[in-house]
Design a protein around this motif. Structure first.
Motif, short mmCIF file in Angstrom:
data_model
loop_
_atom_site.label_atom_id
_atom_site.label_comp_id
_atom_site.label_asym_id
_atom_site.label_seq_id
_atom_site.Cartn_x
_atom_site.Cartn_y
_atom_site.Cartn_z
N VAL A 184 0.98 -1.12 0.09
CA VAL A 184 -0.06 0.02 0.13
C VAL A 184 0.70 1.18 -0.25
O VAL A 184 1.71 1.33 0.83
N LYS A 185 0.51 2.06 -0.98
CA LYS A 185 1.25 3.38 -1.12
C LYS A 185 0.70 4.44 0.13
O LYS A 185 -0.42 4.45 -0.11
N VAL A 186 1.67 5.18 0.47
CA VAL A 186 0.94 6.52 1.24
C VAL A 186 1.51 7.73 0.68
O VAL A 186 2.84 7.83 0.16
N LEU A 187 0.74 8.75 0.20
CA LEU A 187 0.95 10.16 -0.39
C LEU A 187 0.50 11.03 0.22
O LEU A 187 -0.72 11.18 0.60
N GLY A 188 1.26 11.96 0.26
CA GLY A 188 0.70 13.53 0.78
C GLY A 188 -0.09 14.17 -0.28
O GLY A 188 0.54 14.49 -1.24
N LEU A 189 -1.22 14.61 0.18
CA LEU A 189 -2.01 15.13 -0.94
C LEU A 189 -3.05 16.13 -0.21
O LEU A 189 -3.82 15.59 0.88
N THR A 190 -3.01 17.26 -0.38
CA THR A 190 -3.83 18.05 0.33
C THR A 190 -4.92 18.44 -0.54
O THR A 190 -4.79 19.19 -1.46
N TRP A 191 -6.29 18.38 0.20
CA TRP A 191 -7.51 18.95 -0.75
C TRP A 191 -7.42 20.20 -1.23
O TRP A 191 -6.96 21.08 -0.46
N GLY A 192 -7.67 20.58 -2.45
CA GLY A 192 -7.81 21.78 -2.95
C GLY A 192 -6.62 22.24 -3.48
O GLY A 192 -6.44 23.37 -3.96
N GLN A 193 -5.29 21.52 -3.40
CA GLN A 193 -4.20 22.15 -3.91
C GLN A 193 -3.76 21.07 -4.78
O GLN A 193 -3.46 19.99 -4.59
N VAL A 194 -3.36 21.61 -5.79
CA VAL A 194 -2.61 20.89 -7.04
C VAL A 194 -1.09 20.83 -6.67
O VAL A 194 -0.49 21.56 -6.34
N SER A 195 -0.80 19.25 -6.99
CA SER A 195 0.65 19.37 -6.43
C SER A 195 1.30 18.25 -7.49
O SER A 195 0.49 17.59 -8.20
N PRO A 196 2.59 18.25 -7.65
CA PRO A 196 3.25 17.27 -8.64
C PRO A 196 2.92 15.77 -8.06
O PRO A 196 2.73 15.05 -8.92
N ALA A 197 2.60 15.41 -6.81
CA ALA A 197 2.22 14.12 -6.45
C ALA A 197 0.85 13.65 -7.12
O ALA A 197 0.67 12.51 -7.52
N MET A 198 0.15 14.72 -7.42
CA MET A 198 -1.28 14.54 -7.91
C MET A 198 -0.98 14.03 -9.32
O MET A 198 -1.75 12.82 -9.85
N LEU A 199 -0.15 14.51 -9.89
CA LEU A 199 0.19 13.95 -11.49
C LEU A 199 0.84 12.48 -11.50
O LEU A 199 0.79 11.95 -12.65
N THR A 200 1.44 11.93 -10.53
CA THR A 200 2.13 10.61 -10.53
C THR A 200 0.98 9.48 -10.01
O THR A 200 1.61 8.59 -10.26
N LEU A 201 -0.10 9.96 -9.56
CA LEU A 201 -1.06 8.86 -9.25
C LEU A 201 -1.25 8.18 -10.53
O LEU A 201 -1.72 8.55 -11.59
N PRO A 202 -1.58 6.65 -10.25
CA PRO A 202 -1.98 5.74 -11.30
C PRO A 202 -3.43 5.92 -11.48
O PRO A 202 -4.31 6.56 -10.55
N PRO A 203 -4.15 5.44 -12.54
CA PRO A 203 -5.57 5.64 -12.67
C PRO A 203 -6.17 4.87 -11.82
O PRO A 203 -5.58 4.08 -10.72
N VAL A 204 -7.48 5.31 -11.29
CA VAL A 204 -8.06 4.81 -10.09
C VAL A 204 -9.67 4.38 -10.70
O VAL A 204 -10.26 4.90 -11.51
N ASP A 205 -10.08 3.41 -9.64
CA ASP A 205 -11.47 2.96 -9.93
C ASP A 205 -12.44 3.64 -9.01
O ASP A 205 -13.52 3.83 -9.18
N VAL A 206 -11.97 3.48 -7.93
CA VAL A 206 -12.90 3.88 -6.53
C VAL A 206 -11.90 4.80 -5.67
O VAL A 206 -10.76 4.59 -5.30
N ILE A 207 -12.36 5.88 -5.44
CA ILE A 207 -11.93 6.86 -4.42
C ILE A 207 -12.89 6.91 -3.23
O ILE A 207 -14.04 7.12 -3.11
N LEU A 208 -12.29 6.48 -1.74
CA LEU A 208 -12.85 6.71 -0.75
C LEU A 208 -12.61 7.87 0.16
O LEU A 208 -11.60 8.33 0.04
N GLY A 209 -13.78 8.24 0.79
CA GLY A 209 -13.60 9.26 1.67
C GLY A 209 -14.56 8.89 2.81
O GLY A 209 -15.88 9.02 2.76
N SER A 210 -13.98 8.96 3.94
CA SER A 210 -14.46 8.40 5.07
C SER A 210 -14.60 9.89 6.04
O SER A 210 -13.55 10.17 6.59
N ASP A 211 -15.83 10.21 6.13
CA ASP A 211 -16.00 11.53 7.09
C ASP A 211 -14.97 12.45 6.60
O ASP A 211 -14.64 13.41 7.43
#
Length: 182
Positions: free
Chosen positions: A70-97
């Motif tokens: 499992v990978k762990v990545l720093g990603l802040t809501w509402g902020q575009v970052s280089p890390a966002m560009l490196t994420l592989p394609p996704v099928d499901v995004i979870l948001g718990s609360d």
């Protein structure tokens, strides 16, 4: 904490039967993402890049659950970052609360919108505790051209005052939503 993955996992496996790529936004202690990984999904946990201790908690959760893949990545809501560009394609995004503070609602949905634009087949599954009847994401969903479907907890037998031997959710009103592109 309101936990998303159990019902979502049941739905996903019954409808697709495939291993999926999952991301968890605002992972915190990582329970939903860890559960998804234990059920066979390829998972990336994300939380604020400004909260290194929270990211450390995600890594520790992976470690104690023997989930080194499992990978762990720093990603802040509402902020575009280089890390966002490196994420592989996704099928499901979870948001718990993730919808616990109205000041964050738009940042959460802006982030979800960005990822759904890059992954049009993806779905954002989220649960949240209704804290005020005055708080709503309806106008923001329209602004970001997102569609929301309410998923009744009765579909999963998760609408009682006690679940799995716990008094959670108790008297709290818990909602489950599936958000997609319009």
């Amino acid at each position: 904490m309101v936990c998303t993955p159990g019902p979502v996992l049941r739905y996903w496996h019954s409808s697709s039967g495939t291993t999926a790529h999952w991301w968890q936004l605002g992972a915190g202690t990582s329970l939903p993402g860890i559960l998804a990984a234990k059920c066979g999904a390829t998972v990336t946990l994300t939380d604020s890049c400004h909260l290194p201790r929270c990211l450390d908690n995600c890594r520790r959760s992976c470690e104690v659950n023997n989930m080194s893949e499992v990978k762990v990545l720093g990603l802040t809501w509402g902020q575009v970052s280089p890390a966002m560009l490196t994420l592989p394609p996704v099928d499901v995004i979870l948001g718990s609360d993730c919808f616990y503070d109205p000041k964050d609602f738009e940042d959460v949905l802006a982030t979800v919108f960005y990822f759904l634009q890059k992954n049009p087949q993806a779905k954002f599954w989220t649960t949240y505790q209704e804290r005020s009847s005055d708080w709503s994401i309806e106008a923001l969903l329209k602004r970001w051209k997102l569609t929301c479907v309410h998923i009744p907890l009765t579909l999963f037998g998760a609408d009682s005052l006690s679940l799995g031997g716990s008094d959670l959710p108790g008297n709290h009103s818990i909602q489950m939503l599936q958000i997609t592109n319009s």
